[in-house]
Design a protein around this motif. Structure first.
Motif, PDB file in Angstrom:
ATOM      1  N   ILE A 152       0.863  -1.175   0.000  1.00  0.00           N
ATOM      2  CA  ILE A 152       0.000   0.000   0.000  1.00  0.00           C
ATOM      3  C   ILE A 152       0.898   1.222   0.000  1.00  0.00           C
ATOM      4  CG2 ILE A 152      -1.841   1.232   1.187  1.00  0.00           C
ATOM      5  CD1 ILE A 152      -2.609  -1.385   2.547  1.00  0.00           C
ATOM      6  N   VAL A 153       0.683   2.127  -0.960  1.00  0.00           N
ATOM      7  CA  VAL A 153       1.489   3.342  -1.094  1.00  0.00           C
ATOM      8  C   VAL A 153       0.540   4.537  -1.102  1.00  0.00           C
ATOM      9  CG1 VAL A 153       3.186   4.587  -2.491  1.00  0.00           C
ATOM     10  CG2 VAL A 153       3.194   2.083  -2.461  1.00  0.00           C
ATOM     11  N   ASN A 154       0.831   5.547  -0.207  1.00  0.00           N
ATOM     12  CA  ASN A 154       0.007   6.759  -0.261  1.00  0.00           C
ATOM     13  C   ASN A 154       0.616   7.737  -1.243  1.00  0.00           C
ATOM     14  OD1 ASN A 154       2.163   7.925   1.040  1.00  0.00           O
ATOM     15  ND2 ASN A 154       1.209   7.905   3.050  1.00  0.00           N
ATOM     16  N   ARG A 155      -0.033   8.855  -1.401  1.00  0.00           N
ATOM     17  CA  ARG A 155       0.401   9.788  -2.420  1.00  0.00           C
ATOM     18  C   ARG A 155       1.693  10.524  -2.052  1.00  0.00           C
ATOM     19  NH1 ARG A 155      -4.253  14.457  -1.959  1.00  0.00           N
ATOM     20  NH2 ARG A 155      -3.935  14.996   0.257  1.00  0.00           N
ATOM     21  N   LEU A 173       8.263   5.671  -4.516  1.00  0.00           N
ATOM     22  CA  LEU A 173       7.489   4.679  -5.277  1.00  0.00           C
ATOM     23  C   LEU A 173       6.429   5.324  -6.167  1.00  0.00           C
ATOM     24  CD1 LEU A 173       7.029   1.848  -2.609  1.00  0.00           C
ATOM     25  CD2 LEU A 173       8.731   2.027  -4.418  1.00  0.00           C
ATOM     26  N   THR A 174       6.124   6.580  -5.897  1.00  0.00           N
ATOM     27  CA  THR A 174       5.120   7.251  -6.735  1.00  0.00           C
ATOM     28  C   THR A 174       5.639   7.495  -8.140  1.00  0.00           C
ATOM     29  OG1 THR A 174       5.895   9.371  -5.853  1.00  0.00           O
ATOM     30  CG2 THR A 174       4.003   8.334  -4.780  1.00  0.00           C
ATOM     31  N   ARG A 175       6.931   7.331  -8.347  1.00  0.00           N
ATOM     32  CA  ARG A 175       7.494   7.485  -9.674  1.00  0.00           C
ATOM     33  C   ARG A 175       7.519   6.167 -10.472  1.00  0.00           C
ATOM     34  NH1 ARG A 175      12.819  11.101  -7.980  1.00  0.00           N
ATOM     35  NH2 ARG A 175      11.678  12.904  -7.089  1.00  0.00           N
ATOM     36  N   GLU A 176       7.077   5.075  -9.848  1.00  0.00           N
ATOM     37  CA  GLU A 176       7.081   3.766 -10.507  1.00  0.00           C
ATOM     38  C   GLU A 176       6.031   3.734 -11.633  1.00  0.00           C
ATOM     39  OE1 GLU A 176       8.893   0.637  -9.601  1.00  0.00           O
ATOM     40  OE2 GLU A 176      10.186   2.291  -8.961  1.00  0.00           O
TER      41      GLU A 176
END
Length: 644
Positions: A152-155, A173-176
């Motif tokens: 789970i990844v938040n913004r 991880l938001t750049r994945e």
């Protein structure tokens, strides 16, 4: 150029002559019958076998395709079920309060966003909450062992997971790529496929080719703001278990590709390296399709169906030779059937052709013997078919020919006897003429005119009767002959005999057989006039009807009884047979039979003599013959025989 044209003409002439030998009319009957039976019996059987073979191939091919599509549909249903479970898990995760708090938390330590490390736990999210979230996610992997991990990844790039972690914690991880794909789909369930080059790994160290990643962006239901993304890694063995148990033939298998044809699951096989590349160039956007392609010298058949849910294509791959194994079995039995039919057809054709042609050949040999003069040839058979009827007709023909030959010999013998008698009658005729002339001269010298007239009539009678040996005279001469005869008879019977001669002038020059009327008039006198009381009348009449000359001799004498008339009519039907049985000497009805026989011999049985009773008594004799205005070089009978 002339030589070339000559050679071409010679070749064409040879070709026509060579092929003419094989024309059906020039082949033996046995060969014609066998060929006909083969065309009627064996050719349809061969065509039927070809049609059965072709139809069975198409039916089996269609059944194989349908069965493969059914298996593929079941695999697709299984895969869709797994994906639906994954989607349901993302919804369950998004509804959890701890996950909601995690998504809404504002961590102070943005540089170290790994909440899996307790040392960096945010003050706004206690360690207990982090532990509870891990346990919550661990529960899904326990219930669904096919899940390799949940992330789970938040913004803000902060994440929490039970099995997964970032290789480089400093890289957000938001750049994945998978994160951006999930955000771009705006809350829709996204199947990423095999991960490639991502900054996420697991404690179990699954290879990228061993997992399938799915993701979904989570949104705030009240504000509509994007909160973060849930990433789930699914073990590939789940897909492998659904597909590897399906076998297509002996070596066929199922594989799963994404919408672009890139392999999701592909078992190890003889075409492991070649199939994916070929599929990537051959798969289309169609829902399902069947196509054939050649690889490594073998024909492979591909059958695929596209899942409406995942967009994946489940492809069945198998050798085309294995799909038609059953059709080869059917083809084998068809060939055996055709062999039996052909063998039975050949045997039956040969036997039937022999049963028809052999009697005909035997009958032909008998005809050749009969043609050579052997009239004892007979066809002996108990057949009741057309060949038997033909054989019996041949026997009747031979018997009739023998009878005709016997009759012809008898007629020739009678003709020779008649010629002999005629020659004997012609001995020294001039002596008789001179004697009669002398008697006539002496009677006139004595003044006996009646004797002179009688002798003159007798002289004319003999002269015309002999007529130089000719059998044909004019009607005028025949009239003089019968007139002389009647004058002699009138001298004898005086007032008891009267006569009338009605011969038209335009018929005086036609040719007739001599001495036809005299026997008829003689019969009228001796059997009619002499037998009655009082004077009698004889009428001789000639007339033309179309191309026939008709004489009629009528008397009003005593007449003829019905019994005698029937007897004479029966004798007149076969005059030669009657004359032959009675001998050469005249007696009774010899004159009538002689006239009938002469007419039949000269002109044929179409002409002749008929006898009937008169209405007022007496008899009527009618003679018919062809109208001859020129002296015939031969008899009409001979001409008719030549025409026949």
């Amino acid at each position: 150029m002339p030589n070339k044209s000559t050679d071409e003409n010679r070749f064409l002439r040879w070709l026509r002559q060579d092929w003419r030998k094989y024309h059906p009319e020039n082949l033996p009957l046995h060969t014609q019958l066998i060929t006909l039976f083969l065309l009627i019996g064996i050719l349809p059987a061969i065509l039927l076998g070809v049609m059965v073979n072709y139809t069975s191939d198409r039916i089996i091919e269609r059944q194989v395709t349908d069965n493969t599509l059914q298996l593929i549909d079941k695999v697709n249903q299984t895969l869709d079920t797994y994906m639906e479970h994954m989607q349901s898990i993302t919804y369950l995760i998004s509804f959890d309060s701890g996950v909601v708090n995690f998504m809404n938390a504002a961590l102070s330590n943005v540089a170290t966003p790994d909440l899996n490390d307790d040392e960096h736990a945010d003050s706004s999210l206690s360690g207990t909450s982090v532990y509870q979230l891990r346990q919550f996610l661990q529960g899904f992997t326990t219930v669904y062992p096919e899940i390799a991990g949940i992330l789970i990844v938040n913004r803000n790039g902060e994440y929490i997971s039970n099995e997964l972690y970032a290789r480089n914690p400093q890289q957000r991880l938001t750049r994945e790529t998978w994160y951006r794909e999930a955000v771009a789909n705006k809350g829709l369930f996204t199947i990423v496929g095999h991960p490639s080059g991502r900054n996420v790994t697991s404690h179990t160290n699954y290879l990228d080719s061993e997992v399938i990643s799915v993701a979904r962006a989570l949104y705030d239901p009240h504000t509509g703001n994007m909160r973060g993304v849930v990433l789930i890694d699914l073990k590939l063995r789940v897909i492998a278990q659904a597909a590897k148990d399906v076998r297509l033939g002996k070596t066929g298998y199922l594989m799963v590709t994404d919408a672009k044809g890139q392999p999701i699951y592909s078992p190890k096989g003889p075409f492991e390296q070649s199939v994916p590349a070929r599929l990537a160039s051959s798969l289309t956007s169609a829902q399902q399709d069947v196509f054939t392609s050649e690889m490594q010298g073998q024909q492979l058949q591909f059958v695929y169906t596209t899942s409406d849910y995942t967009g994946w294509k489940t492809v069945g791959v198998f050798r085309l030779s294995e799909s038609v194994a059953e059709s080869r079995t059917i083809r084998f039995y068809v060939v055996i059937f055709l062999f039996i039919v052909c063998f039975a057809g050949l045997t039956a054709s040969y036997g039937l052709a022999r049963s028809i042609s052999q009697p005909i050949h035997r009958l032909s040999a008998l005809m050749q013997k009969a043609e050579a003069g052997d009239m004892t040839a007979r066809y002996m058979s108990s057949r009741r078919d057309e060949v038997g009827m033909l054989g019996r007709s041949f026997n009747r023909m031979i018997i009739e020919i023998r009878n005709l030959l016997r009759l012809n010999r008898r007629q020739e013998r009678q003709k020779r006897e008649a010629e002999l008698r005629s020659l004997q009658a012609h001995i020294r005729p001039h002596f008789l003429y001179n004697t009669l002339d002398t008697i006539q001269w002496m009677a006139r010298k004595k003044g006996a005119e009646d004797i002179s007239q009688l002798v003159d009539s007798l002289s004319k009678l003999f002269r015309i009767g002999l007529s130089g040996g000719s059998d044909i005279i004019t009607l005028h001469e025949e009239e003089q002959h019968i007139r002389s005869y009647l004058q002699i008879q009138q001298t004898r019977y005086r007032d008891r005999l009267h006569y009338t001669l009605d011969i038209p002038a335009h018929l005086q020059g036609v040719y007739v057989i001599k001495l036809l009327l005299q026997p008829l008039v003689e019969n009228a006198i001796y059997h009619g006039i002499r037998a009655r009381r009082g004077p009698g009348m004889i009428t001789v009449r000639a007339e033309q009807q179309e191309e026939m000359l008709i004489y009629t001799v009528t008397d009003d004498g005593a007449g003829i009884t019905e019994e005698r008339l029937a007897e004479l009519q029966q004798q007149l039907e076969h005059p030669l047979d009657t004359l032959g049985s009675r001998g050469p000497e005249p007696s009774g009805s010899y004159g009538l039979l002689n006239i009938q026989a002469r007419i039949h011999l000269a002109y044929g049985t179409r002409y002749g003599l008929t006898l009937q009773r008169g209405e007022q008594g007496g008899a009527i004799v009618t003679v018919t013959q062809p109208l001859l205005r020129q002296f015939p070089p031969h008899t009409i009978r001979q001409e008719e025989d030549d025409n026949e």
